[in-house]
Structures are given as C-alpha cells and as structure tokens.
Design a protein around this motif. Structure first.
Motif, PDB file in Angstrom:
ATOM      1  N   ALA A  60       0.817  -1.220   0.000  1.00  0.00           N
ATOM      2  CA  ALA A  60       0.000   0.000   0.000  1.00  0.00           C
ATOM      3  C   ALA A  60       0.849   1.268   0.000  1.00  0.00           C
ATOM      4  CB  ALA A  60      -0.921   0.007   1.212  1.00  0.00           C
ATOM      5  N   ILE A  61       2.179   1.111   0.044  1.00  0.00           N
ATOM      6  CA  ILE A  61       3.084   2.257   0.147  1.00  0.00           C
ATOM      7  C   ILE A  61       3.891   2.400  -1.137  1.00  0.00           C
ATOM      8  CG2 ILE A  61       5.035   3.255   1.397  1.00  0.00           C
ATOM      9  CD1 ILE A  61       4.183   1.677   3.843  1.00  0.00           C
ATOM     10  N   SER A  62       3.926   3.601  -1.681  1.00  0.00           N
ATOM     11  CA  SER A  62       4.755   3.865  -2.860  1.00  0.00           C
ATOM     12  C   SER A  62       5.989   4.668  -2.472  1.00  0.00           C
ATOM     13  CB  SER A  62       3.962   4.605  -3.941  1.00  0.00           C
ATOM     14  OG  SER A  62       3.546   5.882  -3.489  1.00  0.00           O
ATOM     15  N   MET A  63       6.981   4.628  -3.362  1.00  0.00           N
ATOM     16  CA  MET A  63       8.255   5.288  -3.109  1.00  0.00           C
ATOM     17  C   MET A  63       8.993   5.414  -4.428  1.00  0.00           C
ATOM     18  SD  MET A  63      10.661   6.555  -1.230  1.00  0.00           S
ATOM     19  CE  MET A  63      12.437   6.754  -1.219  1.00  0.00           C
ATOM     20  N   ASP A  64       9.894   6.377  -4.515  1.00  0.00           N
ATOM     21  CA  ASP A  64      10.725   6.527  -5.697  1.00  0.00           C
ATOM     22  C   ASP A  64      11.620   5.298  -5.844  1.00  0.00           C
ATOM     23  OD1 ASP A  64      12.946   7.476  -7.493  1.00  0.00           O
ATOM     24  OD2 ASP A  64      11.782   9.325  -7.374  1.00  0.00           O
ATOM     25  N   LYS A  65      11.813   4.866  -7.064  1.00  0.00           N
ATOM     26  CA  LYS A  65      12.625   3.653  -7.256  1.00  0.00           C
ATOM     27  C   LYS A  65      14.092   3.877  -6.923  1.00  0.00           C
ATOM     28  CE  LYS A  65      13.770   4.196 -12.181  1.00  0.00           C
ATOM     29  NZ  LYS A  65      13.730   3.546 -13.511  1.00  0.00           N
TER      30      LYS A  65
ATOM     31  N   ARG B  18       9.655  -5.308   4.109  1.00  0.00           N
ATOM     32  CA  ARG B  18       8.693  -6.411   4.271  1.00  0.00           C
ATOM     33  C   ARG B  18       7.294  -6.020   3.817  1.00  0.00           C
ATOM     34  NH1 ARG B  18      10.654  -7.629  10.457  1.00  0.00           N
ATOM     35  NH2 ARG B  18      12.750  -8.416   9.941  1.00  0.00           N
ATOM     36  N   ASN B  19       7.049  -4.712   3.706  1.00  0.00           N
ATOM     37  CA  ASN B  19       5.740  -4.251   3.247  1.00  0.00           C
ATOM     38  C   ASN B  19       5.658  -4.111   1.733  1.00  0.00           C
ATOM     39  OD1 ASN B  19       4.199  -4.171   5.567  1.00  0.00           O
ATOM     40  ND2 ASN B  19       4.805  -2.088   6.116  1.00  0.00           N
ATOM     41  N   ASN B  20       6.704  -4.613   1.026  1.00  0.00           N
ATOM     42  CA  ASN B  20       6.650  -4.709  -0.444  1.00  0.00           C
ATOM     43  C   ASN B  20       6.206  -3.397  -1.094  1.00  0.00           C
ATOM     44  OD1 ASN B  20       7.248  -7.661  -0.749  1.00  0.00           O
ATOM     45  ND2 ASN B  20       5.411  -7.798   0.529  1.00  0.00           N
ATOM     46  N   LEU B  21       7.058  -2.409  -1.008  1.00  0.00           N
ATOM     47  CA  LEU B  21       6.756  -1.079  -1.546  1.00  0.00           C
ATOM     48  C   LEU B  21       6.505  -1.133  -3.054  1.00  0.00           C
ATOM     49  CD1 LEU B  21       7.867  -0.365   1.263  1.00  0.00           C
ATOM     50  CD2 LEU B  21       9.050   1.568   0.227  1.00  0.00           C
ATOM     51  N   VAL B  22       5.658  -0.218  -3.519  1.00  0.00           N
ATOM     52  CA  VAL B  22       5.394  -0.030  -4.945  1.00  0.00           C
ATOM     53  C   VAL B  22       6.252   1.138  -5.414  1.00  0.00           C
ATOM     54  CG1 VAL B  22       3.646   0.512  -6.671  1.00  0.00           C
ATOM     55  CG2 VAL B  22       3.021  -0.841  -4.645  1.00  0.00           C
ATOM     56  N   PHE B  23       7.024   0.958  -6.486  1.00  0.00           N
ATOM     57  CA  PHE B  23       7.983   1.985  -6.892  1.00  0.00           C
ATOM     58  C   PHE B  23       7.515   2.760  -8.119  1.00  0.00           C
ATOM     59  CE2 PHE B  23      10.490  -1.209  -4.612  1.00  0.00           C
ATOM     60  CZ  PHE B  23      11.020  -0.396  -3.626  1.00  0.00           C
ATOM     61  N   GLY B  24       7.797   4.067  -8.078  1.00  0.00           N
ATOM     62  CA  GLY B  24       7.479   4.942  -9.198  1.00  0.00           C
ATOM     63  C   GLY B  24       8.620   5.912  -9.417  1.00  0.00           C
ATOM     64  N   GLU B  25       8.391   6.916 -10.254  1.00  0.00           N
ATOM     65  CA  GLU B  25       9.432   7.894 -10.554  1.00  0.00           C
ATOM     66  C   GLU B  25       8.881   9.300 -10.390  1.00  0.00           C
ATOM     67  OE1 GLU B  25      12.281   7.381 -13.806  1.00  0.00           O
ATOM     68  OE2 GLU B  25      11.188   5.575 -14.344  1.00  0.00           O
TER      69      GLU B  25
ATOM     70  N   GLN C  27       0.444  12.951  -7.636  1.00  0.00           N
ATOM     71  CA  GLN C  27      -0.783  12.853  -8.431  1.00  0.00           C
ATOM     72  C   GLN C  27      -1.419  11.469  -8.258  1.00  0.00           C
ATOM     73  OE1 GLN C  27       0.209  13.787 -12.478  1.00  0.00           O
ATOM     74  NE2 GLN C  27       0.487  15.974 -12.076  1.00  0.00           N
ATOM     75  N   MET C  28      -0.586  10.434  -8.288  1.00  0.00           N
ATOM     76  CA  MET C  28      -1.102   9.064  -8.134  1.00  0.00           C
ATOM     77  C   MET C  28      -1.709   8.865  -6.752  1.00  0.00           C
ATOM     78  SD  MET C  28      -0.612   7.499 -11.009  1.00  0.00           S
ATOM     79  CE  MET C  28      -0.698   5.752 -10.630  1.00  0.00           C
ATOM     80  N   LEU C  29      -1.078   9.423  -5.742  1.00  0.00           N
ATOM     81  CA  LEU C  29      -1.619   9.302  -4.382  1.00  0.00           C
ATOM     82  C   LEU C  29      -2.957  10.020  -4.275  1.00  0.00           C
ATOM     83  CD1 LEU C  29      -1.065   8.328  -1.456  1.00  0.00           C
ATOM     84  CD2 LEU C  29      -0.020  10.559  -1.034  1.00  0.00           C
ATOM     85  N   ALA C  30      -3.041  11.217  -4.828  1.00  0.00           N
ATOM     86  CA  ALA C  30      -4.290  11.976  -4.781  1.00  0.00           C
ATOM     87  C   ALA C  30      -5.409  11.255  -5.543  1.00  0.00           C
ATOM     88  CB  ALA C  30      -4.074  13.371  -5.355  1.00  0.00           C
ATOM     89  N   ALA C  31      -5.027  10.530  -6.596  1.00  0.00           N
ATOM     90  CA  ALA C  31      -6.016   9.800  -7.404  1.00  0.00           C
ATOM     91  C   ALA C  31      -6.422   8.477  -6.757  1.00  0.00           C
ATOM     92  CB  ALA C  31      -5.443   9.537  -8.792  1.00  0.00           C
ATOM     93  N   GLY C  32      -5.724   8.078  -5.690  1.00  0.00           N
ATOM     94  CA  GLY C  32      -6.091   6.847  -5.001  1.00  0.00           C
ATOM     95  C   GLY C  32      -5.426   5.593  -5.534  1.00  0.00           C
ATOM     96  N   ALA C  33      -4.365   5.744  -6.324  1.00  0.00           N
ATOM     97  CA  ALA C  33      -3.663   4.575  -6.857  1.00  0.00           C
ATOM     98  C   ALA C  33      -2.961   3.797  -5.750  1.00  0.00           C
ATOM     99  CB  ALA C  33      -2.653   5.013  -7.913  1.00  0.00           C
ATOM    100  N   VAL C  34      -2.527   4.514  -4.713  1.00  0.00           N
ATOM    101  CA  VAL C  34      -1.934   3.889  -3.521  1.00  0.00           C
ATOM    102  C   VAL C  34      -2.499   4.597  -2.298  1.00  0.00           C
ATOM    103  CG1 VAL C  34       0.216   3.128  -4.616  1.00  0.00           C
ATOM    104  CG2 VAL C  34       0.063   5.425  -3.652  1.00  0.00           C
TER     105      VAL C  34
END
Length: 365
Positions: A198-203, A230-237, A244-251
């Motif tokens: 459920a957590i995103s982060m820069d790659k 261990r929480n298997n982060l989702v990576f973006g750039e 924008q992705m967070l505000a849109a509800g992607a994560v």
C-alpha cells in the motif's frame, strides 16, 4: 580571535611589532606615527564598512560589468520571477541564465574549468556535488552578510554556499483511503503489516537513505529499511507524478513526497494529508558564487540581495518552498512549527554510493 579570522586589535598589535623593522633607527617620531596610523586604517577599515557603503561599492563595480550569469537546475518560472524583482532594484544589470539538470550543471562547470573557461557568476548545485566543487576550487568563500540569523544547517560554516531553499520530505496518505484514526503517526507506524503493498516510493532511494542516515545513523537506518521492505513497496518515478497518483487513489501512502506540494494540493481540496514524523527529513538546495566569476561585483550584489529578507520573501513567493530566513513567515513554516527538521549535511554525501548500494541491496534483490 575566532573562525580563523584576525581581529583588528590583533592586526594592529602585529603591525606595531613590525614597525620596529620598517622604521629606520633614529627616524623622527612623526614618521613612525604616520606609518602606524596608515596601517591601522588599512586593518580596521573593512570591518567598519557600513551596509550602505558596501552596496554602493558593489553597485559601482556591477554597473561596469553590466551582467549577471546564473546557472540553475530549478524551475524556470520561479527564477524568472526572482530575476524580475532583482532587476527592479538594479535596473542596470541584465540577467542571463542557463537551466539544466544538476548533473549537467556540475558537468558543464567542471569541464569548462578544465579548459580554463569561466562563464558562470552564481550557480545552483545539488548537495551531492558540493564537496567536489569545493575541492576543485570552483566555489568562492563568501561572508553572506545577511545570514547571521539563519540556522547553521542552512549554510556552509566556511561560507562556500547557502541554501536557497530547504526541501522537506514527508510521508503522506490519501484521506479517502486511510482514516485519521488508522493513519500512520510516526516512522514506526509505516512498518505495520497492514500497509503491505500500500506504500509507494521513488525507485531510486539513495538520497533518502542518506537523509535517514543523517538523522539516525547508519545502523538504525539499515535495520529500519529492512523492516520497511517487508511491506513490499510499490515503486514509481518523480515526486510530482507520485503525488498525483496518491491523490487519485492509486496507492494509500507514499513515504517520500515534497511537503510544499502536499500543501498546495490541500489548498485545492485534494484528499491528502501528511505524517508529522520525528524528525522531518530535508535536504538543502545550495547556491554559490563562482570562484572565477566573470562579473564578481554583480555576483556579490545578487548574493547579498537574495539572502536578504526581500530576496528570501521573493523566492518563497515564487516557489512556495521553505526558505532559510526565519523572518519569512509562510504557510509552510507554520505547518512545520514545533517539529524537528533534520537537514542532510553536504559532508555525508560522500557516502552516496554506499547509500545507493544499501537501497538496491534491500529493495531490489
């Protein structure tokens, strides 16, 4: 005597001792007195120069130069606004600027220097390049007269650079997906297994590793990152795209977003809030005067103006970012009131490769 500088009293005493060797035996007292008086004036005069006299001296020199060459990796519209305000005060100067990535700025400065070419007066630089530029003798040691009230974290202790802004980086979450009751309140809360995937982060998180390292030390940082993985982060750039992705509800959560952008989204009623961590991580956006500036008076004039309250207020109005001058009151400074801010020190960036390796070993293997 402090900071490696000689006080006027010390200089005068040294001069008096030297007089024994400068004035021939039997010389009339008036000769010695005249020489002492002249040398005392030379030693004390710089410290007695008023702010108005200093500006007048720089203006006189800058008028002859006519130009300021500025290189930056910042947003074009921000600096256009800053330069328009600067030229309103110093209309005799034209301001030319070249915008590029921080890596390209460093490459251009160092490549031209090796060829004996010096075309920049004032430049921005990523904090990771400061030590290299300093060691290469490409940054001017300057007294930055308007920065006495700034936190030491926001300027080089030897005067080689100042921060033109401080980028504060915070975890943030989507309030439509995460209630206030269950929202993380601390760094440790992000380790809860309920945030798995459920957590995103820069790659590329090497600089974030350094910021945690600066705040906690290497050992605690590595331990924390292994638990976070261990929480298997989702990576973006890119922070902008991820906001924008967070505000849109992607994560549900992003662990490293720019606070000033979150606050701007909130003004537009976006479903975002941020975590008041202890500490708030940040990194400076450095600015320096070139050692071989082709227009040294214009460079000093800009440096003095930019670090003044007027210049700092102007940059905040343009960028919305936190500026070092505590007298500038802003929505951002109010939001951070009472919170501890940890600023990435330039000296630690020499461990950048190691930090990058730690990130890759933990999250990409």
């Amino acid at each position: 005597m402090s900071g490696g500088k000689l006080s006027p009293k010390f200089l005068t005493a040294s001069v008096l001792v030297s007089i024994t060797y400068l004035v021939r035996p039997g010389a009339p007292p008036v000769v010695a007195a005249s020489l002492v008086s002249s040398l005392q004036v030379a030693a004390v005069a710089p410290s007695q120069e008023s702010e108005r006299q200093r500006e007048a001296r720089l203006v006189e020199g800058a008028k002859k130069e006519g130009k300021l060459m500025f290189w930056t990796g910042g947003t074009a519209k921000d600096w256009q606004y800053v330069f328009s305000k600067f030229r309103q005060k110093y209309m005799f100067l034209t301001t030319d600027y070249w915008r590029a990535t921080d890596a390209d700025l460093y490459q251009k400065i160092t490549t031209e220097a090796r060829a004996g070419q010096y075309n920049v007066d004032v430049s921005g630089a990523d904090v990771e390049y400061l030590q290299q530029l300093k060691n290469a003798g490409l940054m001017k040691k300057y007294n930055w007269p308007n920065t006495a009230g700034w936190s030491p974290q926001y300027k080089d202790r030897e005067g080689y650079w100042i921060a033109h802004h401080v980028l504060c980086l915070v975890p943030a979450y989507n309030t439509n997906l995460v209630s206030a009751a269950e929202a993380p309140k601390s760094w440790d809360d992000l380790l809860d297994p309920k945030w798995n995937k459920a957590i995103s982060m820069d790659k590329d998180g090497g600089d974030w590793v350094l910021m945690l390292w600066s705040a906690w030390g290497k050992e605690k940082t590595v331990k924390y990152l292994k638990q976070l993985a261990r929480n298997n982060l989702v990576f973006g750039e890119g922070a902008g795209a991820r906001t924008q992705m967070l505000a849109a509800g992607a994560v549900k959560i992003d662990v490293r977003l720019n606070l000033h952008q979150i606050l701007e989204y909130q003004k537009k009623n976006a479903p975002l809030d941020w975590v008041r961590t202890d500490p708030i991580l940040s990194r400076p956006g450095p600015l320096f005067i070139a050692q071989h500036a082709p227009h040294p008076n214009a460079a000093a004039l800009f440096g003095d103006w930019f670090s003044s309250l007027e210049g700092q207020q102007t940059y905040y109005e343009a960028s919305g970012k936190l500026v070092p001058d505590p007298k500038v009151k802003s929505h951002l400074s109010e939001a951070l009131k009472g919170l501890k801010i940890s600023v990435l020190p330039a000296e630690l960036t020499v461990r950048g490769n190691e930090a990058g390796a730690i990130w890759r070993d933990i999250f990409w293997k």
